[in-house]
Design a protein around this motif. Sequence first.
Motif, mmCIF file in Angstrom:
data_model
loop_
_atom_site.group_PDB
_atom_site.id
_atom_site.type_symbol
_atom_site.label_atom_id
_atom_site.label_comp_id
_atom_site.label_asym_id
_atom_site.label_seq_id
_atom_site.Cartn_x
_atom_site.Cartn_y
_atom_site.Cartn_z
ATOM 1 N N HIS A 12 50.171 97.244 -2.640
ATOM 2 C CA HIS A 12 51.215 97.343 -1.606
ATOM 3 C C HIS A 12 52.433 98.144 -2.082
ATOM 4 O O HIS A 12 53.556 97.871 -1.661
ATOM 5 C CB HIS A 12 51.611 95.939 -1.131
ATOM 6 C CG HIS A 12 52.209 95.061 -2.208
ATOM 7 N ND1 HIS A 12 52.038 93.700 -2.244
ATOM 8 C CD2 HIS A 12 52.977 95.362 -3.285
ATOM 9 C CE1 HIS A 12 52.687 93.206 -3.293
ATOM 10 N NE2 HIS A 12 53.266 94.188 -3.940
ATOM 11 N N ASN A 57 53.191 88.863 -1.341
ATOM 12 C CA ASN A 57 54.350 88.217 -1.938
ATOM 13 C C ASN A 57 55.631 88.879 -1.496
ATOM 14 O O ASN A 57 55.692 90.088 -1.298
ATOM 15 C CB ASN A 57 54.269 88.186 -3.466
ATOM 16 C CG ASN A 57 54.384 89.552 -4.104
ATOM 17 O OD1 ASN A 57 53.494 90.388 -3.971
ATOM 18 N ND2 ASN A 57 55.478 89.790 -4.778
ATOM 19 N N HIS A 59 59.360 90.047 -2.356
ATOM 20 C CA HIS A 59 59.978 90.558 -3.585
ATOM 21 C C HIS A 59 61.491 90.315 -3.543
ATOM 22 O O HIS A 59 62.285 91.247 -3.519
ATOM 23 C CB HIS A 59 59.685 92.042 -3.753
ATOM 24 C CG HIS A 59 58.227 92.390 -3.803
ATOM 25 N ND1 HIS A 59 57.409 92.372 -2.698
ATOM 26 C CD2 HIS A 59 57.427 92.757 -4.837
ATOM 27 C CE1 HIS A 59 56.175 92.720 -3.046
ATOM 28 N NE2 HIS A 59 56.159 92.961 -4.336
ATOM 29 N N HIS A 125 57.884 95.056 1.909
ATOM 30 C CA HIS A 125 56.796 96.024 1.698
ATOM 31 C C HIS A 125 55.469 95.353 1.328
ATOM 32 O O HIS A 125 54.410 95.923 1.560
ATOM 33 C CB HIS A 125 57.191 97.053 0.627
ATOM 34 C CG HIS A 125 57.296 96.506 -0.765
ATOM 35 N ND1 HIS A 125 58.468 96.015 -1.310
ATOM 36 C CD2 HIS A 125 56.360 96.362 -1.735
ATOM 37 C CE1 HIS A 125 58.250 95.608 -2.545
ATOM 38 N NE2 HIS A 125 56.974 95.795 -2.840
ATOM 39 N N HIS A 193 50.037 96.891 -13.107
ATOM 40 C CA HIS A 193 51.338 97.560 -13.189
ATOM 41 C C HIS A 193 52.371 96.662 -13.852
ATOM 42 O O HIS A 193 52.284 95.441 -13.780
ATOM 43 C CB HIS A 193 51.841 98.087 -11.844
ATOM 44 C CG HIS A 193 52.124 97.099 -10.739
ATOM 45 N ND1 HIS A 193 51.214 96.192 -10.262
ATOM 46 C CD2 HIS A 193 53.236 96.927 -9.971
ATOM 47 C CE1 HIS A 193 51.740 95.509 -9.250
ATOM 48 N NE2 HIS A 193 52.976 95.929 -9.060
ATOM 49 N N GLU A 240 50.196 89.730 -9.521
ATOM 50 C CA GLU A 240 50.056 89.757 -8.055
ATOM 51 C C GLU A 240 48.583 89.588 -7.639
ATOM 52 O O GLU A 240 48.294 89.153 -6.522
ATOM 53 C CB GLU A 240 50.603 91.065 -7.472
ATOM 54 C CG GLU A 240 52.126 91.171 -7.524
ATOM 55 C CD GLU A 240 52.671 92.461 -6.908
ATOM 56 O OE1 GLU A 240 53.869 92.488 -6.611
ATOM 57 O OE2 GLU A 240 51.924 93.452 -6.750
HETATM 58 FE FE FE Z 1 54.623 94.027 -5.515
#
Ligand code: FE
Length: 280
Positions: A12, A57, A59, A125, A193, A240
């Motif tokens: 995402h 999720n 942020h 997002h 990431h 995530e």
């Molecule tokens: Fe994220």
Amino acid sequence: MARISASVYTSHVPAIGAALDLGKSHEPYWQKVFSGYEFSKQWLKEQKPDVIFLVYNDHANAFSLELIPTFAIGTAAEYAIADEGWGPRPVPPVVGHPELASHIAQSVIQDDFDLTIVNRMAVDHGLTVPLSLMCGQPTAWPCPVIPFAVNVVQYPVPSGRRCYQLGKAIRKAVESFDRPLNVQIWGTGGMSHQLQGPRAGLINAEWDNRFLDRLIADPEDLSKMPHIDYVREAGSEGIELVMWLIARGAMSDKPPVVKHRFFHVPASNTAVGHLILENT
Ligand code: FE
Ligand code: DHB
């Protein structure tokens, strides 16, 4: 009765939303990312889901360190688009499905998963970029969406095992809803990431692809993987990926049909992974 027909898994990355919103999606860098979703956009149009149960999720946009729900289900009729610091994304508002969401809350909480019920929440997002990847830039999203926010930002975060079991409880809840709805469940976030610290920029393509293999073929075993393995191998934000286990747990126990698989590096700081699994 309602049924879960398919699950969709996707990263995402916020810069993907910015690329679309700022008219940069034709640039070669972004074309390589968007090419992995051409099949998916067509597939979604053909599938015509009635509702998307979208696991993502937040942020630190709707929630913050002041309030940290582990699992939050949106039961509202509509959700505003979050302002993440540069104005809300220019995308349609997200229409909810209060009846199905309330039914799922009732069933899943009675099944011993303590959900937080949210009637007002802006979606960031984590939710809107997957919709953009799968739908492009429509004037309205194709169907109602039930936002399901998971805390993967502030430890302690839920285990992969709990996420997988929660997915099974969600399946049972959907299958006991007394209307013939075609429901999809989406798991978002990941893949490898890390956005901060000495390892910022970490990508582990081999581990990511192994994760996809195991998610397809043996999610039960994958669900036993401890947090430390995600963080060590896939970076701090790789955690995530536990959210993908919620979507996978909501699928039938029979092997799914792999309709689409895509993996690409780079997109911003993140390895983009994408899967579509159908129930048989
Ligand atoms: Fe994220
Ligand atoms: C990036 C990826 C994310 O999943 C996120 O939430 C924020 C940033 C990135 O790749 O830049």
